[in-house]
Design an enzyme around this catalytic site. Structure first.
Site, PDB file in Angstrom:
ATOM      1  N   HIS A  24     -30.972  -3.805 -17.441  1.00 20.94           N
ATOM      2  CA  HIS A  24     -31.796  -3.039 -16.551  1.00 20.94           C
ATOM      3  C   HIS A  24     -31.842  -4.211 -15.442  1.00 20.94           C
ATOM      4  CE1 HIS A  24     -33.315   0.106 -18.979  1.00 20.94           C
ATOM      5  NE2 HIS A  24     -33.649  -0.745 -19.857  1.00 20.94           N
ATOM      6  N   ASP A  74     -28.874   8.071 -29.616  1.00 19.18           N
ATOM      7  CA  ASP A  74     -29.639   6.829 -29.554  1.00 19.18           C
ATOM      8  C   ASP A  74     -30.447   6.753 -28.303  1.00 19.18           C
ATOM      9  OD1 ASP A  74     -30.195   4.132 -30.557  1.00 19.18           O
ATOM     10  OD2 ASP A  74     -29.458   3.650 -28.579  1.00 19.18           O
ATOM     11  N   ASP A 134     -27.413  -3.576 -29.240  1.00 21.17           N
ATOM     12  CA  ASP A 134     -28.540  -2.810 -28.463  1.00 21.17           C
ATOM     13  C   ASP A 134     -28.364  -3.437 -27.021  1.00 21.17           C
ATOM     14  OD1 ASP A 134     -29.907  -0.676 -27.746  1.00 21.17           O
ATOM     15  OD2 ASP A 134     -31.725  -1.286 -28.940  1.00 21.17           O
ATOM     16  N   HIS A 165     -25.132  -0.134 -24.621  1.00 24.01           N
ATOM     17  CA  HIS A 165     -25.772   0.620 -23.549  1.00 24.01           C
ATOM     18  C   HIS A 165     -24.692   0.334 -22.224  1.00 24.01           C
ATOM     19  CE1 HIS A 165     -28.360   3.021 -25.975  1.00 24.01           C
ATOM     20  NE2 HIS A 165     -28.909   1.717 -26.259  1.00 24.01           N
ATOM     21  N   ASN A 219     -37.294  -1.479 -27.177  1.00 26.31           N
ATOM     22  CA  ASN A 219     -37.588  -0.419 -28.485  1.00 26.31           C
ATOM     23  C   ASN A 219     -36.377  -0.476 -29.263  1.00 26.31           C
ATOM     24  OD1 ASN A 219     -39.757   1.352 -28.837  1.00 26.31           O
ATOM     25  ND2 ASN A 219     -38.769   3.001 -27.562  1.00 26.31           N
TER      26      ASN A 219
HETATM   27 ZN   LIG Z   1     -32.005   3.027 -30.107  1.00 31.90          ZN
END
Ligand SMILES: [Zn+2]
Length: 387
Positions: free
Chosen positions: A263, A110, A259, A20, A232
């Protein structure tokens, strides 16, 4: 040019098929520049950007916008994952063939599950037609595991979604990749699907291979319900960690994917309730996998394969190989070098990690990306590199 790689392992540049990058929409967490710099620091030369920016990557124009930003400030290759549904809302399908033609390497919502089986079946049929895998985020919002900190993602829910999607592939065909597998039952189901010849692959995240929810809390010096451990899918029980490790070593899970979910620290403070989901991942993946090598769970060759050719094959990326004629994307790491992740040693704009303060072994010295040498070896080796 000469690179001093004494004592180091030279392998293909690492490949991350699940990250991300927070562009567009969340530049306070990460930018394309800071995210790809962190990736390069961690040895990655290709990373895949999930579609959940704001706005999400659900149209060719959005793919173009993301590619333009990568072109201007990216430090490694970024492959783009397009959304399955418009606005990641789970209802109307995105224009999958347009996304494919704009260069998307996979389709995924996702961050959100695709709850409609009809829509998922359509996406899987499209995945076969277009030659792009569907990456499934297998969450369902059905209750709470005893002791699990995150109310929404149970092992039973994950397994039910994995089972549903495997059944859809069996009936309608398609190319399914299961993201961040975290439960023992999921590993079993995926193994059975592969044994039956279905086109199903899977990835695991480094934190699910390393940490369980409660057993590891004392060693981290944190209460198990501290927000910095919220992710998660959640950290699971020790038996799940063991099953995911075994799946990785058997090859049922043939990719490790970070993943990477940056943050701001302020978003991770407090308890499990208010904290944001996820950990920074690029800079910790390799040393965490090397832990499994040290305890004999994986060979060094397997660990490298799960971070290079495994994920490249899964998404059909031209990456993850040192064969003659392939791209010179190379990672050079010192497997014995010790270091400790802290706010100061991580390059990502966000420092959210449950591994802060833990001694890790394995440090990337050089990442070579499209002929450009990024050196993290200090002055001495830099001089050697220029000699
Ligand atoms: Zn995910």
């Amino acid at each position: 040019m000469t690179i001093d790689a004494r004592g180091c392992v030279v392998c293909p540049g690492l490949v991350d098929i699940h990250a991300h990058l927070r562009y567009p929409g969340f530049v306070e967490k990460e930018t394309i520049a800071s995210g790809t710099s962190a990736a390069v620091r961690g040895g990655f030369t290709t990373v895949c950007a999930m579609a959940n920016g704001e706005p999400p990557t659900d149209s060719p124009a959005r793919v173009e916008q993301l590619n333009a930003m990568v072109q201007s400030e990216g430090r490694c290759r970024v492959a783009v994952v397009g959304a399955i549904t418009r606005n990641l809302a789970g209802s109307g399908p995105a224009d999958w063939s347009a996304l494919k033609h704009e260069g998307c390497t996979a389709l995924s919502d996702d961050g959100n599950p695709v709850m409609s089986p009809e829509l998922m079946a359509d996406a899987l049929r499209a995945s076969e037609r277009l030659g792009v895998p569907v990456i499934a985020h297998e969450e369902t919002r059905d209750g709470t595991d005893a002791g699990a900190p995150n109310p929404c993602w149970t092992c039973a829910g994950e397994a039910a979604m994995v089972e549903r999607d495997i059944e859809l592939v069996r009936r309608y065909g398609g190319r399914l990749h299961i993201a961040h597998v975290s439960c023992d039952r999921s590993v079993e189901l995926i193994g059975a699907a592969q044994a039956a010849g279905l086109a199903v692959t899977a990835e695991a995240a480094p934190h699910h291979l390393d940490l369980s929810l409660c057993e590891d809390a004392p060693s981290l010096g944190l209460p198990p319900a501290h927000g910095c451990r919220k992710v998660n899918p959640p950290l699971r029980a020790r038996r799940d960690v063991e099953a995911v490790r075994a799946g990785l070593s058997d090859g049922i899970i043939d990719s490790v994917a970070t993943d990477h979910a940056p943050h701001a620290l302020s978003e991770k403070l407090g308890g499990m309730g208010p904290a944001a989901f996820g950990f920074t991942g690029f800079e910790l993946a390799l040393p965490l996998l090397l832990r499994l090598v040290r305890v004999g769970q994986l060979s060094l060759v397997q660990a490298i394969a799960r971070l290079t050719c495994g994920p490249a094959r899964t998404l059909g990326l031209d990456a993850g190989s040192l064969a003659v004629g392939r791209r010179a994307d190379i990672c050079v790491f010192d497997p014995l070098s010790e270091w400790t992740p802290t706010r100061d040693t991580l390059v990502s704009k966000s420092k959210n990690s449950p591994f802060h303060g833990q001694k890790l072994q394995g440090r990337v010295r050089f990442t070579i990306q499209a002929g450009e040498v990024h050196s993290f070896a200090g002055d001495h080796a830099l001089r050697a590199a220029r000699a």
